[in-house]
Every structure is written in C-alpha cells, then in structure tokens.
Design an enzyme around this catalytic site. Structure first.
Site, PDB file in Angstrom:
ATOM      1  N   GLU A   1      -4.691  -6.980   3.086  1.00 35.77           N
ATOM      2  CA  GLU A   1      -4.829  -7.284   1.657  1.00 35.77           C
ATOM      3  C   GLU A   1      -4.481  -8.746   1.414  1.00 35.77           C
ATOM      4  O   GLU A   1      -3.737  -9.363   2.191  1.00 35.77           O
ATOM      5  CB  GLU A   1      -3.870  -6.368   0.870  1.00 35.77           C
ATOM      6  CG  GLU A   1      -3.908  -6.585  -0.636  1.00 35.77           C
ATOM      7  CD  GLU A   1      -3.241  -5.461  -1.425  1.00 35.77           C
ATOM      8  OE1 GLU A   1      -2.617  -4.584  -0.814  1.00 35.77           O
ATOM      9  OE2 GLU A   1      -3.358  -5.481  -2.666  1.00 35.77           O
TER      10      GLU A   1
ATOM     11  N   ASN B   1      -9.414   1.490  -5.815  1.00 34.57           N
ATOM     12  CA  ASN B   1      -8.181   1.755  -5.079  1.00 34.57           C
ATOM     13  C   ASN B   1      -7.110   2.237  -6.058  1.00 34.57           C
ATOM     14  O   ASN B   1      -6.933   1.639  -7.128  1.00 34.57           O
ATOM     15  CB  ASN B   1      -7.690   0.453  -4.413  1.00 34.57           C
ATOM     16  CG  ASN B   1      -6.275   0.573  -3.861  1.00 34.57           C
ATOM     17  OD1 ASN B   1      -6.064   1.187  -2.819  1.00 34.57           O
ATOM     18  ND2 ASN B   1      -5.295   0.004  -4.570  1.00 34.57           N
ATOM     19  N   GLU B   2      -6.436   3.294  -5.694  1.00 30.38           N
ATOM     20  CA  GLU B   2      -5.347   3.817  -6.533  1.00 30.38           C
ATOM     21  C   GLU B   2      -5.748   3.775  -8.014  1.00 30.38           C
ATOM     22  O   GLU B   2      -5.053   3.177  -8.852  1.00 30.38           O
ATOM     23  CB  GLU B   2      -4.023   3.079  -6.265  1.00 30.38           C
ATOM     24  CG  GLU B   2      -3.557   3.272  -4.828  1.00 30.38           C
ATOM     25  CD  GLU B   2      -2.127   2.874  -4.530  1.00 30.38           C
ATOM     26  OE1 GLU B   2      -1.470   2.232  -5.358  1.00 30.38           O
ATOM     27  OE2 GLU B   2      -1.655   3.232  -3.426  1.00 30.38           O
TER      28      GLU B   2
ATOM     29  N   TYR C   1       3.193   6.655   1.583  1.00 31.13           N
ATOM     30  CA  TYR C   1       4.128   5.748   2.245  1.00 31.13           C
ATOM     31  C   TYR C   1       5.437   6.477   2.540  1.00 31.13           C
ATOM     32  O   TYR C   1       5.874   7.323   1.758  1.00 31.13           O
ATOM     33  CB  TYR C   1       4.420   4.534   1.351  1.00 31.13           C
ATOM     34  CG  TYR C   1       3.284   3.524   1.334  1.00 31.13           C
ATOM     35  CD1 TYR C   1       3.151   2.610   2.372  1.00 31.13           C
ATOM     36  CD2 TYR C   1       2.344   3.511   0.307  1.00 31.13           C
ATOM     37  CE1 TYR C   1       2.116   1.680   2.372  1.00 31.13           C
ATOM     38  CE2 TYR C   1       1.301   2.588   0.307  1.00 31.13           C
ATOM     39  CZ  TYR C   1       1.196   1.675   1.344  1.00 31.13           C
ATOM     40  OH  TYR C   1       0.166   0.762   1.354  1.00 31.13           O
TER      41      TYR C   1
ATOM     42  N   GLU D   1      -4.079   4.294   3.299  1.00 32.55           N
ATOM     43  CA  GLU D   1      -2.813   3.542   3.262  1.00 32.55           C
ATOM     44  C   GLU D   1      -1.704   4.481   3.700  1.00 32.55           C
ATOM     45  O   GLU D   1      -1.498   5.540   3.077  1.00 32.55           O
ATOM     46  CB  GLU D   1      -2.524   2.983   1.855  1.00 32.55           C
ATOM     47  CG  GLU D   1      -3.386   1.796   1.510  1.00 32.55           C
ATOM     48  CD  GLU D   1      -3.023   1.130   0.192  1.00 32.55           C
ATOM     49  OE1 GLU D   1      -1.830   1.118  -0.174  1.00 32.55           O
ATOM     50  OE2 GLU D   1      -3.952   0.629  -0.469  1.00 32.55           O
TER      51      GLU D   1
ATOM     52  N   GLN E   1       0.488  -2.872   6.594  1.00 33.58           N
ATOM     53  CA  GLN E   1      -0.745  -3.621   6.705  1.00 33.58           C
ATOM     54  C   GLN E   1      -0.729  -4.382   8.019  1.00 33.58           C
ATOM     55  O   GLN E   1       0.340  -4.555   8.605  1.00 33.58           O
ATOM     56  CB  GLN E   1      -0.903  -4.562   5.537  1.00 33.58           C
ATOM     57  CG  GLN E   1      -0.945  -3.846   4.187  1.00 33.58           C
ATOM     58  CD  GLN E   1      -1.367  -4.763   3.031  1.00 33.58           C
ATOM     59  OE1 GLN E   1      -1.739  -5.900   3.197  1.00 33.58           O
ATOM     60  NE2 GLN E   1      -1.282  -4.217   1.817  1.00 33.58           N
TER      61      GLN E   1
END
Ligand code: AHR
Length: 492
Positions: free
Chosen positions: A25, A172-173, A240, A298, A347
């Site tokens: 990103e 995204n999200e 996460y 992710e 990432q």
C-alpha cells in the site's frame, strides 16, 4: 513421541499459489524507500525498483501482489499516477500520516514491479470516492489491446501491449475506510461496478473480488453474496492478529512482549480457521452453480509501531512469534484450499507483518520471510490431509495446541510443514506417510529461536533456517522439533 499422519489418499485439491500472496500500500515506507527508490537513487535499482528487494521476493516466489491499498485505494485516482512524472499531481495521503504523495509510483511503475517479480498484479479499485467510469477506464487502460481512447493514452505513455491485469478488487473495507457503507448499499454498488468491469480479451478474463467482511461480520458476507454473489468471482475477508483488544492505541509491543501476550497472539491467530470455515460456508450457501472463492486479502499481526517512528507508518519489528503466526495461517489456508483462492499478508515491506525491512540502502529478511520461503513448495501442490497429536498449552484463557501442521504433494516430493508453538518444550515427532509409496529420502530444515528473537540492522541473521536432523523410519520420518520453531520436511 507424538504421532503425525499424512494421508496420501485424501486431498482437498490443489493449493492455489496465490495463497502465498502479498500486499503493498502507499503507506509509510512500503512503496517509497521500501520498494521504489526512483531511477536516480544511489541504491541499486532497475527502473527505480530496489534490486535487493526484488531479488529477495523472487527467491521467495511471490505469486501475486495487491496494490495500491488498503484504505489508500479508496482515495486513489489512477490518472494522478500516469504520464510524465513532473506533471503528476502531488496529493496528501490522508489515511497514512498526512504525508505528500507525489504519485511517482503509479500504474506503469506497479506493473513494471510485477513484471520484474514475475508475479500477478492485483489492483484494488476506488469505489469509496471514485466513479464507475473511472474504474472502468482503468481496466480499459490496462487491458485493451486494440484501438480505444484508453489504449491510445496508455501507448502515448510508453506502454504498447496491454498488461492483461486479471485480479481487480471492487473497493476495500467498504464497511469502514472504503465508504462506511451498509452491506446492502455496498452490494448494490458492487453490482453496478461489476457490470462495467469489461473483458477486453477472452483469453484473459478478469477476476472480480468484492470487498468483504471485517473479522466475524457474517451478515456482511451473507448480504453481499445474496445480492451480488452472482457478479463476482471471490469475496474478501480481513482479519488482523492483535494481542490486546479494546484500545487501538495499545495493541502490545512487537518485541519484548510478555508470555501472556505470546499466547494471546497465537490463540487469536488460530481464530482464522473458524473465520475461514464460517465465511466459506456462507459463500457456498449463496454461490449457486458458480464457484465463488474466499480471498483473505489482508491478514497478519498488528502491533504498536516501533518507538520513535511515525504512528501513521505502521512500522513494526518481526520476531519468531510472527514466524509462528505465518506458519499457522499458511497451514490453515493450505488445509482450506478448496475455498481459499488467495491470501495477502499485510504488508510486504516495512509495514505491519513485513517479510522485508529496509533502512536506507540496507535490507533484512524477517522470520516471516523465512516461513514463506520454507513453505513455497506448497504453491500449486496437491494438498494432503494431515493430522498431529497435540496437547493444549498456554496461559490462562489463551490456549493453543502445541503443534500445527499441513502437507502437500508435488513433483518435488511430499512437503510437510509443522510449527511447534511451545516456547519451552521441544517435541519428538514421528510422522507416518500413508498411501504415498516407498520413501527413500527426507530433507529437513527448521527456523527456531527464542519467541522474541528477531533480525535487526547490524544483526541481520540472528534468525534464519538451519538444517534439522531427521531419520527415515520406513513409512515416514522422525525428528526433534525445537521449542518455538517452524520445520519443513521434504520427503521423496
Ligand atoms: O494494512 C493497513 C490497513 O488495514 C489497510 O489500509 C486497511 O485496509 C486495513 O484496515
């Protein structure tokens, strides 16, 4: 002695290489400094891409790279990043530290990076603050081989042949930084965007990935699948691993953590299995006669940033604890390869659970890198069912099995990967391979160390794989797994 079994007669199918994917990103030092230094840098580079980083990622066999975000994707207008660099707009990266984004790394640079890496590009389009036309034009710009306004513009910018980008994320999200949408609203938008995401070449069909749920938001997956499942190829999931919950400003340190946090990290990351199974079940319920995949685009650890670094840059160290997190998640994805079509650890360089850290011209490989490297033989291989006897270990409510396993078979042999999650005890493993013919050779290596051990600038090789003794038993092999280790056995 603990028994493990690899059953050569039972498989869920091929492990999609894209399960070993990564994410980059415009955030902190991931793209700028970490990957891209520009053609005029003193740091050795090819067309601006750091040679050391590109070579390391190639050696790890990176299959796919997601870009430009993340949250950044829904503020990104791709036209800002094409054409002569001196004319490119300088914008504010409002998500990540408010720094100036000069757009010197744009579509052409990203696709040049993927060319150098030999990996598939995965582009996340802007749904949150963009338009259907803008997204549709981006695909035409990248993929139209014949004559069209976008193809002409691409050619004028120096790229004659289309790149044929296959993987496209529809936002995204969308439930958060991608527009704070309700699932019903996003599902409708997703249908609209997907309609104008055209194929320009029947030999290179695009693959559409809907913005998916946060953790256990099953209603999101259900609503998106029910209303828009027919127009996408996969739905994403973000999860996460955060050791402390509650206060986002106090997630726990990346190094120097307590034993309690070691086990809370492992217990939390093991939750990925439940999430993958539940979201996959919902996808299957609504996919009809099509096959819609789960794309965990992710995942990884999220700790407090390293002291003294910009809080918006999400720079964290990476220890043996991260190596175990990587091993557990990759084992889980391997063992659910019938539904998990892609996964992208967050990432790739200098951000969150990175496989590479850089400091100026210096670069190091993290323990997580070594796990990806040791597991690369699983890419494209046939998953095999595997079982291992386990005991529960942990502190208080944070319990985990002591061992975690996956296995696969390819032309190269049978690859068995096992993590020993105990921070104190080694394990004597006796692994039987059934239905796999005669065994004549086992090659093994392990990554091990104290659970807080890490590589740092000046001590870059404190944690690295080393050969592990293993003996053949006739129908398998035996080996002693050190405490806090990840081992890989290649059996022929
Ligand atoms: O990876 C960092 C951020 O985490 C991403 O930008 C976003 O998608 C997620 O919340």
């Amino acid at each position: 002695m603990v028994k493990a079994i690899v059953n050569g007669n039972r498989s869920k199918g091929a492990i999609n290489p894209n399960i070993y994917g990564h994410f980059s990103e415009h955030l902190g030092r991931c793209i700028y400094n970490g990957i891209y230094v520009g053609e005029n840098s003193d740091i050795p580079n090819v067309n601006g891409m750091r040679t050391d980083v590109v070579e390391a990622l190639k050696a790890m066999k990176i299959p796919v790279l997601r870009w430009p975000g993340g949250c950044f994707a829904d503020t990104y207008h791709w036209r800002d990043g094409i054409g002569p660099k001196e004319n490119r707009k300088k914008i504010v990266n409002t998500n990540w530290g408010g720094v100036t984004e000069d757009n010197s790394f744009g579509t052409h640079e990203f696709l040049e990076l993927c060319r150098q890496l030999g990996c598939e590009p995965y582009i996340s389009g802007n749904v949150g603050s963009g338009t259907v036309q803008e997204f549709s034009d981006w695909i035409e710009y990248c993929n139209m081989g014949g004559q069209s306004p976008m193809a002409e513009e691409r050619r004028a910018n120096g790229q004659d042949a289309p790149w044929n980008v296959k993987y496209w994320g529809i936002g995204n999200e969308a439930w958060g930084c991608g527009g704070n949408m309700r699932p019903e609203f996003y599902a409708d938008l997703c249908r609209q965007y997907a309609t104008y995401m055209r194929n320009y070449d029947n030999d290179h069909k695009i693959y559409k990935i809907a913005s998916g749920a946060n953790v256990a938001d099953y209603n999101w997956t259900k609503t998106v699948m029910e209303r828009a499942g027919h127009c996408v190829d996969a739905v994403s999931l973000h999860y996460y691993t955060v050791p402390r919950e509650g206060d986002w400003n106090d997630k726990g340190p990346a190094t120097g953590f307590s034993r309690e946090e070691y086990f809370s990290t492992l217990a939390k990351t093991l939750r990925m299995e439940e999430l993958v199974e539940n979201h996959s079940r919902i996808i299957k319920q609504y996919q009809g006669d099509r096959q819609v995949g789960l794309c965990v685009d992710e995942w990884g650890t999220w700790f407090d940033v390293e002291p003294g670094t910009n809080p918006g840059f999400l720079y964290q160290q990476n220890t043996m604890r991260d190596a175990l997190v990587a091993a557990i998640n990759l084992n889980i994805f391997n063992n659910h390869c019938d539904t998990v079509v892609m996964a992208n650890i967050a990432q790739v360089v200098n951000v969150l659970q990175a496989v590479i850290l850089t400091e100026g011209a210096k670069m190091l490989l993290t323990p997580t890198y070594h796990v990806f490297e040791m597991y690369k033989g699983h890419q494209g291989a046939k998953q095999l069912e595997s079982y291992v006897e386990t005991a529960l270990i942990g502190e208080g409510e944070n319990q985990a099995p002591n061992l975690h396993i996956s296995a696969s078979e390819s032309g190269g042999g049978v690859l068995v990967t096992v993590a020993n999650l105990s921070d104190t005890d080694s394990a004597e493993l006796d692994c039987t391979l059934s239905g796999l013919g005669k065994i004549s050779e086992v090659k093994s290596q392990a990554l091990s160390g104290a659970c807080g051990a890490y590589n740092d600038f000046g001590n870059e090789e404190a944690v690295k794989p080393a050969p592990l003794a293993a003996e053949l038993t006739g129908d398998g092999f035996r080996a002693k797994l050190p405490a806090c280790s990840v081992a890989a056995f290649l059996v022929k």
